[in-house]
Enzyme design. Structure first.
Site, PDB file in Angstrom:
ATOM      1  N   ALA A 186      33.504  39.919  47.495  1.00 17.53           N
ATOM      2  CA  ALA A 186      33.624  41.592  48.551  1.00 17.53           C
ATOM      3  C   ALA A 186      32.171  41.995  48.730  1.00 17.53           C
ATOM      4  CB  ALA A 186      34.208  42.598  47.556  1.00 17.53           C
ATOM      5  N   GLU A 260      46.440  36.191  43.081  1.00 21.36           N
ATOM      6  CA  GLU A 260      46.646  37.360  42.012  1.00 21.36           C
ATOM      7  C   GLU A 260      46.511  38.489  42.979  1.00 21.36           C
ATOM      8  OE1 GLU A 260      45.975  40.203  40.208  1.00 21.36           O
ATOM      9  OE2 GLU A 260      43.978  39.183  39.427  1.00 21.36           O
TER      10      GLU A 260
HETATM   11  C1  SIN Z   1      42.572  42.619  38.075  1.00 24.63           C
HETATM   12  O1  SIN Z   1      42.405  43.829  38.273  1.00 24.63           O
HETATM   13  O2  SIN Z   1      43.031  41.725  39.043  1.00 24.63           O
HETATM   14  C2  SIN Z   1      41.873  42.105  36.892  1.00 24.63           C
HETATM   15  C3  SIN Z   1      42.410  42.810  35.569  1.00 24.63           C
HETATM   16  C4  SIN Z   1      42.052  41.839  34.509  1.00 24.63           C
HETATM   17  O3  SIN Z   1      41.465  40.818  34.462  1.00 24.63           O
HETATM   18  O4  SIN Z   1      42.194  42.491  33.154  1.00 24.63           O
END
Ligand code: SIN
Length: 490
Positions: A186, A260
Site C-alpha cells: 500500500a 483474503e
Molecule cells: C487482516 O486484517 O487481514 C489480518 C488480521 C490478522 O492477521 O490478525
C-alpha cells in the site's frame, strides 16, 4: 533517522526510499509522500515507481526462478531463517517505522513485527515438509505418483493495516515453496515493506527472489501484476470490492489466485457466557489497530437476558481505552489511517443512529487529530442497519440483542462475508452446534485473538479463498503434478 517524534533508529539503513528490484534500489522520476496518520506530517518521500518498474520486477523474478526453485528445501529454509532472525533483531526499529507510517501503538507495531516474522520462521520449517505421494496403481505395469512443484512467479498486493505481517505471510509461503515474489505494498505504508527488503538482502536471499515495487498507479500496476503472462499466481489482501475486480483481471490468463478479503465478524455473547471474558474478547478483537482489521468484531450479538450487564461492563472497559499518538506510552488506540476513513466510519454511525440505534459512547471524531475517532458503542442496533451490514473498519461496537441460539445463528450468517466469527458460552453442546453452524472460515470460541502462524487464516463466501499460514499454507503456492510411469512389467 531523527523523526518528528524525536526518536532515532538504531540502524538508519532500514529506512529506504526506493523500490527494490532484482537486488538493487531503483529511483523514479517522481516521489510519493508517506505521512504520519497521527499528525498528517510527511515522514518520508519514496520514489514513485510505475508500470515499467513493475514489469522489470516480474522479469527479475522470472529470471531468478530457476536458481531459487532448484535450491534444496534446506537451503531455502536456512535463508528464510536468516531473514526471520534479522526481523526479530531489528524489531524495535521496524516497529518504530511501522508506527510512524501506519499509526498503531508502538507495542502493537512491535507485536506485528514478531507476528510477521513468525510466519517466516514457520514456513522456513514447512519448506522441508513438502511431501508428494504414491498412489496404489490400478494396473500392474504402471506406478502412479504425485510430486509438488512451485507455481512460479507470485505477484501480491498488500494493505496498509498490517504493513509487515501481510507481506510476510504471503512471501514466506511463496519463497518456502520455491516461488519468487513481487509485491506492491500500500502506498500509505511502503517503508515497512522496503525495510523488509533490506533485511531480505542481508539474509542472503538472492537478487530477484523478493521484489518490492512502490507506486501510486494502483490501476496500471495492478493490471500488470494480474495480467502479466510471466506471473503464475496472484494474491491479495484487501477489500472485497477491489478483490473481485482483481480476480476478474486474473481470469484473462487463468491465474491461480488467493484472496483474503473483507469481513463482518459476529461476536455472540450467550446467556451463560463469562461476561468479563467476553468484554476482554471484544476489546481485543474490536479495538486492536483502531478497529482496522479484516477479522475485527463487526456485530456484537448479546442475549437479551445479559444485555444490561454486558453493556455496562463493555461501556466501562471501552471508556477506559487511551486514545492518542502511537508513540505515547499509554496509547491503546491510535489514529485511523486518515481523515477520509474517519468520515466513512462517522457516516455509518450517523446513518445507524438515524435508523434507530442508540449512541452509548463516542460517536464523533477525537480531538487528538483529523484521523482519530472516539471508541464508540451503539446499542439497539438491528442486523439491517448500515453499521451491521457494512465492514466498519473503525473503533465502533454495534450491539444487537437476540433471544435464541437458532435466531442468532441465522442473524450471524446473514451476510455475504465469511471470514471470522467469535462466540462465548460455557455449554459444550452449544459450542459444537454453533461452531459448526457458523458460515465463517475461522471461529474464536471464548477467545478474541485467533491469528497465529500455525493456524489456517482465510475465509469463505465473499471473504475470499485460499488459506495463509499453517501446514496448509504452502498449498496455495504449489502445483501438484501427477506422474504415471508405465512399461514396468512385473
Ligand atoms: C487482516 O486484517 O487481514 C489480518 C488480521 C490478522 O492477521 O490478525
Amino acid at each position: 533517522m531523527q523523526s518528528e517524534q524525536g526518536f532515532v533508529l538504531n540502524d538508519e539503513q532500514l529506512l529506504k526510499r526506493f523500490s527494490y528490484i532484482n537486488g538493487s534500489w531503483h529511483s523514479s522520476e517522481s516521489d510519493l509522500a508517506v505521512t504520519n496518520p497521527s499528525n498528517g506530517k510527511v515522514v518520508a518521500k519514496v520514489s514513485n515507481a510505475g508500470i515499467a518498474e513493475t514489469e522489470l520486477a516480474i522479469k527479475s523474478a522470472k529470471q531468478a526462478l530457476q536458481l531459487w526453485s532448484s535450491k534444496t528445501a534446506n537451503e531455502r529454509s536456512t535463508l528464510l531463517k536468516n531473514w526471520f532472525r534479522l526481523l526479530i533483531q531489528h524489531q524495535d526499529d521496524l516497529g518504530r517505522i511501522l508506527t510512524l507510517e501506519q499509526g498503531k501503538p508502538l507495542s502493537e507495531a512491535k507485536g506485528e513485527i514478531a507476528y510477521g516474522a513468525s510466519y517466516i520462521e514457520w514456513f522456513a520449517e514447512e519448506a522441508k515438509r513438502v511431501y508428494g505421494e504414491t498412489i496404489p496403481s490400478p494396473s500392474g505395469n504402471k506406478r502412479l505418483l504425485v510430486i509438488k512443484q512451485p507455481v512460479g512467479v507470485v505477484a501480491a498486493i498488500t494493505p496498509w493495516n498490517f504493513p509487515n505481517a501481510m507481506i510476510a505471510r504471503k512471501a514466506a509461503a511463496a519463497l518456502a515453496a520455491g516461488c519468487t515474489f513481487v509485491v506492491r505494498p500500500a502506498t500509505q505504508t511502503p517503508l515497512s515493506a522496503l525495510a523488509m527488503a533490506e533485511l531480505a538482502e542481508r539474509a542472503g536471499i538472492p537478487a530477484g527472489v523478493f521484489n518490492v515495487v512502490v507506486g501510486k498507479d494502483s490501476r496500471g500496476m495492478g493490471k500488470v501484476l494480474t495480467q502479466h503472462p510471466d506471473v503464475a499466481k496472484f494474491t491479495f489482501t484487501g477489500s472485497t470490492a477491489v478483490g473481485k475486480s482483481l480476480i476478474s483481471q486474473c481470469a484473462t490468463s487463468v491465474k491461480k489466485v488467493s484472496m483474503e478479503l473483507g469481513g463482518n465478524a459476529p461476536f455472540i455473547v450467550f446467556e451463560d457466557a463469562d461476561l468479563d471474558a467476553a468484554v476482554e474478547g471484544v476489546i481485543a478483537s474490536k479495538y486492536r489497530n483502531a478497529g482496522q482489521t479484516c477479522i475485527c468484531t463487526n456485530r456484537i450479538f448479546v442475549h437479551q437476558s445479559v444485555l444490561p450487564a454486558f453493556t455496562e461492563k463493555l461501556t466501562q472497559a471501552v471508556s477506559e481505552l487511551n486514545v492518542g499518538d502511537g508513540f505515547a506510552k499509554q496509547t491503546q488506540v491510535g489514529p485511523m489511517i486518515n481523515s477520509d476513513a474517519v468520515s466513512e466510519v462517522d457516516s455509518l454511525v450517523n446513518e445507524s443512529i438515524a435508523a434507530g440505534a442508540k449512541l452509548v459512547l463516542g460517536g464523533k471524531r477525537h480531538p487528538a487529530g483529523d484521523a482519530f475517532y472516539l471508541p464508540t458503542i451503539l446499542t439497539q442496533v438491528t442486523n439491517d442497519m448500515p453499521i451491521a451490514k457494512n465492514e466498519i473498519f473503525g473503533p465502533v461496537s454495534p450491539v444487537i440483542a437476540f433471544t435464541s441460539e437458532e435466531q442468532v445463528l441465522s442473524l450471524a450468517n446473514d451476510t455475504e462475508y465469511g471470514l471470522a466469527a467469535y462466540f462465548y458460552t460455557r455449554d459444550i453442546g452449544r459450542i459444537w452446534r454453533v461452531a459448526e453452524g457458523l458460515d465463517f472460515g475461522m471461529v474464536g470460541i471464548n477467545e478474541g485473538i485467533i491469528s497465529n502462524a500455525a493456524a489456517p487464516f482465510g475465509g469463505v463466501k465473499q471473504s475470499g479463498n485460499g488459506r495463509e499460514g499453517s501446514r496448509h499454507g504452502l498449498a496455495d503456492y504449489m502445483e501438484m503434478k501427477y506422474l504415471c510411469m508405465g512399461g514396468l512389467d512385473r
